[in-house]
Design an enzyme around this catalytic site. Sequence first.
Site, mmCIF file in Angstrom:
data_model
loop_
_atom_site.group_PDB
_atom_site.id
_atom_site.type_symbol
_atom_site.label_atom_id
_atom_site.label_comp_id
_atom_site.label_asym_id
_atom_site.label_seq_id
_atom_site.Cartn_x
_atom_site.Cartn_y
_atom_site.Cartn_z
ATOM 1 N N TRP A 103 0.809 -1.218 0.000
ATOM 2 C CA TRP A 103 0.000 0.000 0.000
ATOM 3 C C TRP A 103 0.837 1.260 0.000
ATOM 4 O O TRP A 103 0.512 2.225 -0.693
ATOM 5 C CB TRP A 103 -1.003 -0.017 1.162
ATOM 6 C CG TRP A 103 -1.928 -1.183 1.053
ATOM 7 C CD1 TRP A 103 -2.029 -2.252 1.901
ATOM 8 C CD2 TRP A 103 -2.876 -1.436 -0.010
ATOM 9 N NE1 TRP A 103 -2.973 -3.137 1.439
ATOM 10 C CE2 TRP A 103 -3.503 -2.664 0.279
ATOM 11 C CE3 TRP A 103 -3.239 -0.744 -1.162
ATOM 12 C CZ2 TRP A 103 -4.485 -3.215 -0.557
ATOM 13 C CZ3 TRP A 103 -4.219 -1.286 -1.990
ATOM 14 C CH2 TRP A 103 -4.819 -2.506 -1.683
ATOM 15 N N ASP A 173 -1.696 5.994 6.469
ATOM 16 C CA ASP A 173 -2.763 5.145 5.955
ATOM 17 C C ASP A 173 -3.065 4.137 7.072
ATOM 18 O O ASP A 173 -2.284 3.232 7.330
ATOM 19 C CB ASP A 173 -2.264 4.445 4.686
ATOM 20 C CG ASP A 173 -3.284 3.453 4.127
ATOM 21 O OD1 ASP A 173 -4.348 3.247 4.744
ATOM 22 O OD2 ASP A 173 -2.990 2.874 3.060
ATOM 23 N N LYS A 197 -12.328 -2.368 6.485
ATOM 24 C CA LYS A 197 -11.599 -3.265 7.366
ATOM 25 C C LYS A 197 -12.137 -3.169 8.790
ATOM 26 O O LYS A 197 -12.457 -4.159 9.408
ATOM 27 C CB LYS A 197 -10.098 -2.936 7.353
ATOM 28 C CG LYS A 197 -9.510 -2.678 5.965
ATOM 29 C CD LYS A 197 -9.080 -3.926 5.234
ATOM 30 C CE LYS A 197 -8.882 -3.748 3.731
ATOM 31 N NZ LYS A 197 -7.728 -3.000 3.276
HETATM 32 C C1 LIG Z 1 -7.233 -2.344 1.949
HETATM 33 C C2 LIG Z 1 -6.211 -1.287 2.034
HETATM 34 C C3 LIG Z 1 -6.124 -0.242 1.094
HETATM 35 C C4 LIG Z 1 -7.003 -0.184 -0.137
HETATM 36 O O1 LIG Z 1 -8.232 0.309 0.134
HETATM 37 P P1 LIG Z 1 -9.271 0.660 -1.040
HETATM 38 O O2 LIG Z 1 -10.444 1.153 -0.283
HETATM 39 O O3 LIG Z 1 -9.509 -0.619 -1.792
HETATM 40 O O4 LIG Z 1 -8.642 1.682 -1.915
HETATM 41 C C5 LIG Z 1 -5.184 0.752 1.283
HETATM 42 N N1 LIG Z 1 -4.354 0.719 2.351
HETATM 43 C C6 LIG Z 1 -4.395 -0.259 3.272
HETATM 44 C C7 LIG Z 1 -3.463 -0.242 4.428
HETATM 45 C C8 LIG Z 1 -5.320 -1.291 3.130
HETATM 46 O O5 LIG Z 1 -5.365 -2.278 4.055
#
Ligand SMILES: *Cc1c(COP(=O)(O)O)cnc(C)c1O
Length: 361
Positions: A103, A173, A197
């Site tokens: 990511w 993030d 998540k």
């Molecule tokens: C799942 C995830 C993403 C991607 O998220 P989207 O909503 O599909 O863009 C980005 N960063 C992390 C840390 C993730 O676990």
Amino acid sequence: MTHRIWNFQAGPAMLPTEVMEEAAKDFCDYKGAGMSLMEMSHRDKTFQGILDEASLHLRRLLEIPENYGVVFFPGGASLQFSCVPLNWLGEEEFADFSLTGVWATKALEEALEFNPLCQSVFLGKNSKFTEIPSLTDNDLHPKAKYLHITSNNTIYGTRYSKFPDVSVPLVADMTSELLSRPVPWNKFQVVFAGAQKNIGPSGLTVVIYNKDLLPKKSRKIPKLMDYRLMEENGSLYNTPPTFSIYIALLVFRWLERKGGIPWIEKENERKAALLYDFLQECPFFDLPVPKEHRSIMNVVFTTKNGLDEAKLLSELEKNGFSGLKGYRTIGGFRASIYNAMPFEGVQALVDFLRDFTRTRA
Ligand SMILES: *Cc1c(COP(=O)(O)O)cnc(C)c1O
């Protein structure tokens, strides 16, 4: 009783059963309105109430300071990979990125489209992404505007147990861990998290940022990606994902009822310890991540001593344990044990693995 299996999927991930049942009860006829919330105008006072309450609960749960904006963005966490550089960097400026996994690597790739001087300051690839660096100012470019980190690495099962001690602000993030532990806000200029998540349905992203630090707009930003515009319009510049925000509110209320962040943090640590301790001791499993870097949300493990991975996976599925296959490029197993996974779910998994390795391996 609703039929529910133990869902260890990394995302979209399980939501608390209580939340799902409550949403189901009001699904067709939202509290006597004669229509679903999904069918209601986003300008209706009912939805405005939901939006206000969601943001209030989030502020309370995470103790978000007054001068931080809370915006519900569409587009998923990945959209923030472009929103952040566009809002926080001028055309000539750049930021540092700690590449602890897929990511962060994607975030850097995207930032490079707009700010070609952005650079990586840690390459986790060299240790197969099993490590988290302890970065200091010496590792950073003196002119970098911020340091981008992925606080919890969903795919590799690592996390920053301590956030970097650096003098630039952090952009984090936190998609796979927001609401699992407290956030020391003074370190962060932006925290964002895709909802699927730990918060609610996919397609919704929570963005929390320091309004005092947001630089003056110096370049073209598409309206739906403009932090200022989105904040001024109270997340209602256009039609937001109304139903997802409603589910997020139910999740926030659920978490608050249970005891908030102090409760869930302890609970998450208890769940992770149960699973890691078992995997550590069982002669059929390996843990690729060193103890100090292990995530308490995503537990990554592999098999050894002749334990058949495919057979174990199919037996898990047959016995009501879903979503345990490791990420497509790294294989092995991954148990995602977000806030909504109860302790009993992890206990059931450990009991199953113990029994399986004793009798059928
Ligand atoms: C799942 C995830 C993403 C991607 O998220 P989207 O909503 O599909 O863009 C980005 N960063 C992390 C840390 C993730 O676990």
